[in-house]
Motif scaffolding. Structure first.
Motif, short mmCIF file in Angstrom:
data_model
loop_
_atom_site.label_atom_id
_atom_site.label_comp_id
_atom_site.label_asym_id
_atom_site.label_seq_id
_atom_site.Cartn_x
_atom_site.Cartn_y
_atom_site.Cartn_z
N PRO A 1 21.86 2.24 -20.91
CA PRO A 1 22.24 2.58 -19.54
C PRO A 1 22.59 4.06 -19.34
CG PRO A 1 24.03 1.45 -20.65
CD PRO A 1 22.86 1.36 -21.56
N GLN A 2 22.80 4.79 -20.44
CA GLN A 2 23.15 6.21 -20.35
C GLN A 2 22.03 7.10 -20.87
OE1 GLN A 2 26.17 7.44 -18.94
NE2 GLN A 2 26.13 5.32 -18.24
N SER A 3 20.80 6.61 -20.80
CA SER A 3 19.69 7.44 -21.27
C SER A 3 19.39 8.55 -20.27
CB SER A 3 18.43 6.58 -21.46
OG SER A 3 17.93 6.14 -20.20
N SER A 4 18.78 9.63 -20.77
CA SER A 4 18.44 10.77 -19.90
C SER A 4 17.44 10.36 -18.84
CB SER A 4 17.89 11.92 -20.74
OG SER A 4 16.76 11.51 -21.49
N MET A 5 16.50 9.46 -19.20
CA MET A 5 15.50 9.02 -18.25
C MET A 5 16.13 8.24 -17.11
SD MET A 5 12.11 6.67 -18.97
CE MET A 5 11.38 7.85 -20.11
N ARG A 6 17.00 7.31 -17.46
CA ARG A 6 17.62 6.47 -16.43
C ARG A 6 18.52 7.29 -15.52
NH1 ARG A 6 19.18 0.48 -16.97
NH2 ARG A 6 20.08 0.04 -14.93
N LEU A 7 19.34 8.16 -16.10
CA LEU A 7 20.26 8.95 -15.29
C LEU A 7 19.51 9.95 -14.40
CD1 LEU A 7 23.28 9.63 -17.66
CD2 LEU A 7 22.92 7.78 -16.03
N ALA A 8 18.35 10.43 -14.87
CA ALA A 8 17.54 11.32 -14.02
C ALA A 8 17.01 10.55 -12.81
CB ALA A 8 16.39 11.91 -14.83
N LEU A 9 16.56 9.31 -13.03
CA LEU A 9 16.10 8.48 -11.91
C LEU A 9 17.24 8.16 -10.95
CD1 LEU A 9 13.80 6.07 -13.94
CD2 LEU A 9 13.02 7.63 -12.15
N GLU A 10 18.42 7.96 -11.48
CA GLU A 10 19.57 7.64 -10.63
C GLU A 10 19.97 8.83 -9.75
OE1 GLU A 10 22.63 6.08 -13.15
OE2 GLU A 10 21.61 4.14 -13.42
N GLN A 11 19.66 10.05 -10.20
CA GLN A 11 19.91 11.21 -9.34
C GLN A 11 19.10 11.10 -8.05
OE1 GLN A 11 22.27 13.67 -10.37
NE2 GLN A 11 22.51 12.05 -11.90
N VAL A 12 17.86 10.58 -8.18
CA VAL A 12 17.00 10.39 -7.01
C VAL A 12 17.52 9.23 -6.16
CG1 VAL A 12 14.64 9.92 -6.22
CG2 VAL A 12 15.02 11.30 -8.27
N ARG A 13 17.84 8.13 -6.80
CA ARG A 13 18.33 6.96 -6.07
C ARG A 13 19.58 7.28 -5.26
NH1 ARG A 13 21.33 2.72 -9.64
NH2 ARG A 13 22.86 4.42 -9.40
N ASP A 14 20.47 8.07 -5.83
CA ASP A 14 21.75 8.36 -5.18
C ASP A 14 21.70 9.56 -4.24
OD1 ASP A 14 22.73 6.23 -6.64
OD2 ASP A 14 23.55 7.49 -8.24
N GLY A 15 20.51 10.13 -4.04
CA GLY A 15 20.35 11.22 -3.08
C GLY A 15 20.76 12.58 -3.59
N ARG A 16 20.99 12.72 -4.89
CA ARG A 16 21.38 14.02 -5.43
C ARG A 16 20.16 14.86 -5.82
NH1 ARG A 16 25.61 10.69 -7.55
NH2 ARG A 16 24.39 10.23 -9.42
N ALA A 17 19.00 14.21 -5.89
CA ALA A 17 17.75 14.92 -6.19
C ALA A 17 16.64 14.33 -5.34
CB ALA A 17 17.40 14.82 -7.68
#
Length: 335
Positions: A83-99
């Protein structure tokens, strides 16, 4: 449009941050309005950033991600176990509107699974498809799927064709010609998957479906969008990349063979450089995942510095075109 922000999986690919960090810095220099979020093991990223003197950190931030998804890791394990992988957290930046977009050179299967889980697909779309522009004798052709969906149904291929047509229109091609990649152009040729997909495509309104196309027709520019399953598409992509590299290297060897060939080579160098610039695979690196509720661009796992920079440019182009929203709006009448 506000300043674009791209989340970068900085640990992905064969080279990880030692390639991705300098490529990201190059892209920041190229686009003064761009902001990047590097997602990865912070200590490693800081070390690579420190090695580049005079780096402007005002448009660059780091999100610490302690876990890394291996290139050979099973997608199911990546989805559930990290759950703390770089790939997942990068995608979550998009989901959460930060990217506005995510770019990764990591494990394709894992990226597909995580992107579907984190971002979800657009209404009416079962699976995202990897799509990229392939150089032809005319204009570049959009080819999909490139490996995200090795096993497809006729409905999947039909959706890929519709998405590819809409994406080509968004990117500037009016009435794009759509074709199914096949072993022949006759109606009797092909496997059941292709034949059943053809029947579905003939029934789609407002789709400029041209029928079957063979591999050589792709490079002659006989279609603007070509559809196939991910197994075939990936083999075609890798083969064309390998051929382009072989021709370039063969030319260099031939022009070094003798003093006469070196003289001929000197006269031909401007044309050779122009041809290489058009065909070099790095220029076309970066396949977009069409059909997601967010922008995700997959870079080649073996991408070098210039290659990864090309993937970032493709993400920036998709942001400027507002591609997911345009796709969502135009897809609904056709599905």
């Amino acid at each position: 449009m506000s300043a674009p922000i791209i989340a970068v999986d900085a640990m992905g690919g064969d080279y990880g941050p030692r390639c991705i960090v300098p490529a990201s810095l190059d892209c920041l220099s190229e686009y003064p309005s761009l902001h990047l979020i590097l997602v990865g093991q912070a200590s490693h990223l800081e070390r690579y950033l420190d090695s580049h003197q005079g780096v402007d950190r005002s448009r660059l931030s780091i999100v610490d991600a302690p876990e890394v998804i291996g290139m050979d890791e099973l997608p199911s394990l990546a989805l559930r176990g990290k759950p703390q992988s770089s790939m997942r957290l990068a995608l979550e930046q998009v989901r959460d509107g930060r990217a506005n977009a995510c770019v990764s050179a990591g494990n394709t299967g894992a990226l597909m699974a995580l992107a579907r889980h984190v971002l979800k697909t657009l209404p009416g779309i079962d699976r995202p498809a990897m799509a990229a522009a392939i150089p032809t004798e005319r204009n570049p052709c959009l080819l999909l799927d490139l490996g995200a969906n090795v096993d497809c149904t006729p409905d999947n291929l039909c959706q890929f064709a519709i998405m590819g047509s809409v994406a080509a229109q968004v990117l500037g091609t009016a009435q794009p010609r759509v074709a199914l990649l096949n072993v022949g152009t006759e109606d009797t040729k092909g496997n059941q998957l292709v034949k059943q997909a053809a029947v579905l495509l003939q029934q789609v309104e407002d789709l400029n479906y041209q029928g079957y196309i063979e591999g050589d027709g792709l490079f002659r520019g006989e279609a603007d969008v070509i559809v196939c399953d991910g197994f075939v598409g990936n083999v075609l992509l890798k083969s064309s990349e390998g051929l382009a590299r072989m021709l370039s290297r063969k030319g260099e060897v031939l022009f070094r063979r003798s003093w006469l060939s070196r003289l001929q080579g000197a006269l031909a160098i401007p044309l050779l450089r122009e041809l290489r610039a058009e065909l070099v695979p790095s220029q076309y690196n970066g396949a977009g995942f069409l059909g997601l509720q967010g922008i995700v661009v997959k870079s080649h796992g073996g991408a070098g510095r210039e290659d990864f920079q090309a993937a970032l440019r493709n993400a920036l182009r998709d942001i400027e075109q507002d591609l997911p929203q345009q796709l969502s709006r135009r897809l609904q009448p056709m599905l």
